[in-house]
Design a protein around this motif. Structure first.
Motif, short mmCIF file in Angstrom:
data_model
loop_
_atom_site.label_atom_id
_atom_site.label_comp_id
_atom_site.label_asym_id
_atom_site.label_seq_id
_atom_site.Cartn_x
_atom_site.Cartn_y
_atom_site.Cartn_z
N ALA A 1 -5.31 -5.36 -3.84
CA ALA A 1 -6.00 -4.00 -3.67
C ALA A 1 -7.21 -4.09 -4.55
O ALA A 1 -8.32 -3.64 -4.26
N ILE A 2 -6.96 -4.46 -5.80
CA ILE A 2 -8.26 -4.70 -6.70
C ILE A 2 -9.60 -5.53 -6.12
O ILE A 2 -10.45 -5.18 -6.18
N GLY A 3 -8.87 -6.60 -5.37
CA GLY A 3 -10.18 -7.27 -4.73
C GLY A 3 -10.91 -6.79 -3.66
O GLY A 3 -12.12 -7.03 -3.42
N LEU A 4 -10.50 -5.78 -3.23
CA LEU A 4 -11.22 -5.10 -2.26
C LEU A 4 -12.49 -4.50 -2.92
O LEU A 4 -13.73 -4.33 -2.48
N PHE A 5 -12.39 -4.04 -4.13
CA PHE A 5 -13.65 -3.51 -5.02
C PHE A 5 -14.64 -4.61 -5.48
O PHE A 5 -15.54 -4.29 -6.25
N ALA B 1 5.06 2.38 0.22
CA ALA B 1 4.41 1.06 0.42
C ALA B 1 2.94 1.13 0.15
O ALA B 1 2.24 0.21 0.29
N ASP B 2 2.48 2.17 -0.89
CA ASP B 2 1.19 1.97 -1.44
C ASP B 2 0.72 0.92 -2.38
O ASP B 2 1.27 1.03 -3.62
N PRO B 3 -0.28 0.07 -1.99
CA PRO B 3 -0.53 -0.91 -2.90
C PRO B 3 -1.60 -0.43 -3.76
O PRO B 3 -1.98 -1.40 -4.86
N LEU B 4 -2.40 0.24 -3.64
CA LEU B 4 -3.75 0.94 -4.47
C LEU B 4 -3.08 1.67 -5.65
O LEU B 4 -3.41 1.55 -6.65
N VAL B 5 -2.38 2.81 -5.35
CA VAL B 5 -1.72 3.73 -6.11
C VAL B 5 -0.18 3.50 -5.86
O VAL B 5 0.40 4.34 -4.97
N PRO B 6 0.44 2.66 -6.49
CA PRO B 6 1.91 2.41 -6.24
C PRO B 6 2.93 3.74 -6.49
O PRO B 6 2.31 4.65 -6.98
#
Length: 299
Positions: free
Chosen positions: A152-156, A238-243
């Protein structure tokens, strides 16, 4: 659509639903434009008796882009130089509350997604008289234990799209990473939304300034203990950006908050869960309206 000047900037907004509907301010997340709210969801809200107000936060869409503030140094901000953030979440909350005032709305129910949930929390803390109820979706209270996955961090960290087709491809990749694994994706909507975003002034640096506002925000947990408006917290398991711990911490921090945890939901709001969320929204709105009428009668 209209534009009003609030807090020294222009905010673009739209209103969906009847004039006498219950006012519901929808606050979008990182980079989300007002057109990012699915039109079918807005229609469903209108059918349920809401007057839904959507708007472009500063630095996205047709609202003011603060390009003179430049691109923030996210690495330095992550390292603790919070003073380098061009603006904070409190400024975005002031924008949202100012929009209500500019539209002649004395108070409203607030629903925020992701960063929008953080903004809604701060708005309720700063001006409780303007907030009838709070619904915080896929968000967190500023607790730094809530960390996104590496993917998810990689998207930014990707280069900004240079044209429309790159923007569409980036949107599909973001959906692949962040979307709900247990629900069928709406691929047509992902593409259509990306196309509209591009046409309405996509702003990669503006997105980074919003990221800086989130990263530099202090932990609100202690403050949230004093929050009084009826509150609903919605989060996907299943939220990967804000667990999902983010939703659990938010609900634990706010007295009497109700937590709706949805298995298989990622960092999005798939059509398949709308009815469940709107049913719970109706409950928290009813409690907000009941409390408001009680206070009016007591005075």
């Amino acid at each position: 659509m209209g534009i009003v000047t609030v807090n020294g900037i222009d905010l673009a907004y739209e209103i969906h639903g009847d004039d006498d509907g219950l006012p519901l301010l929808l606050i979008g997340g990182l980079g989300q434009q007002l057109v990012g709210w699915h039109p079918d969801l807005l229609a469903a809200l209108a059918r349920r008796g809401y007057r839904a107000i959507v708007f472009d936060n500063r630095d996205v869409g047709l609202s003011t882009h603060l390009d003179h503030l430049g691109r923030p140094d996210l690495g330095a901000i992550i390292a603790g130089r919070f003073d380098l953030a061009p603006y904070g979440l409190a400024d975005l909350a002031t924008d949202a509350l100012g929009l209500l005032t500019a539209l002649g709305v004395e108070s409203a129910h607030l629903l925020g997604l992701s960063m929008g949930g953080m903004i809604a929390q701060i708005a309720a803390l700063r001006s409780p008289g303007q907030v009838r109820s709070l619904t915080s979706v896929m968000s967190h209270p500023g607790d730094h234990r809530v960390q996104p996955t590496r993917e998810a961090i990689g998207l930014f960290l990707r280069p900004a799209p240079l044209d429309l087709e790159q923007s569409v491809l980036a949107a599909h990749e973001a959906y692949r990473v962040l979307g709900s694994p247990e629900f069928a994706p709406d691929e047509a909507w992902v593409r259509r939304r990306a196309e509209i975003y591009w046409d309405r002034r996509a702003n990669p640096d503006g997105l980074l300034r919003q990221v800086a506002a989130v990263l530099s925000a202090p932990d609100r947990t202690a403050e949230l203990a004093g929050l009084r408006p009826p509150t609903l917290v919605v989060h996907g398991g299943a939220d990967p950006l804000v667990p999902v711990i983010g939703g659990r911490l938010t609900a634990a921090a706010i007295p009497a908050a109700e937590l709706l945890e949805i298995d298989g939901m990622g960092h999005d709001l798939p059509r398949q869960v709308w009815d469940r969320v709107l049913d719970k929204l109706e409950d928290v709105v009813d409690r907000g309206e009941a409390g408001r009428h009680y206070l009016a009668a007591a005075s």
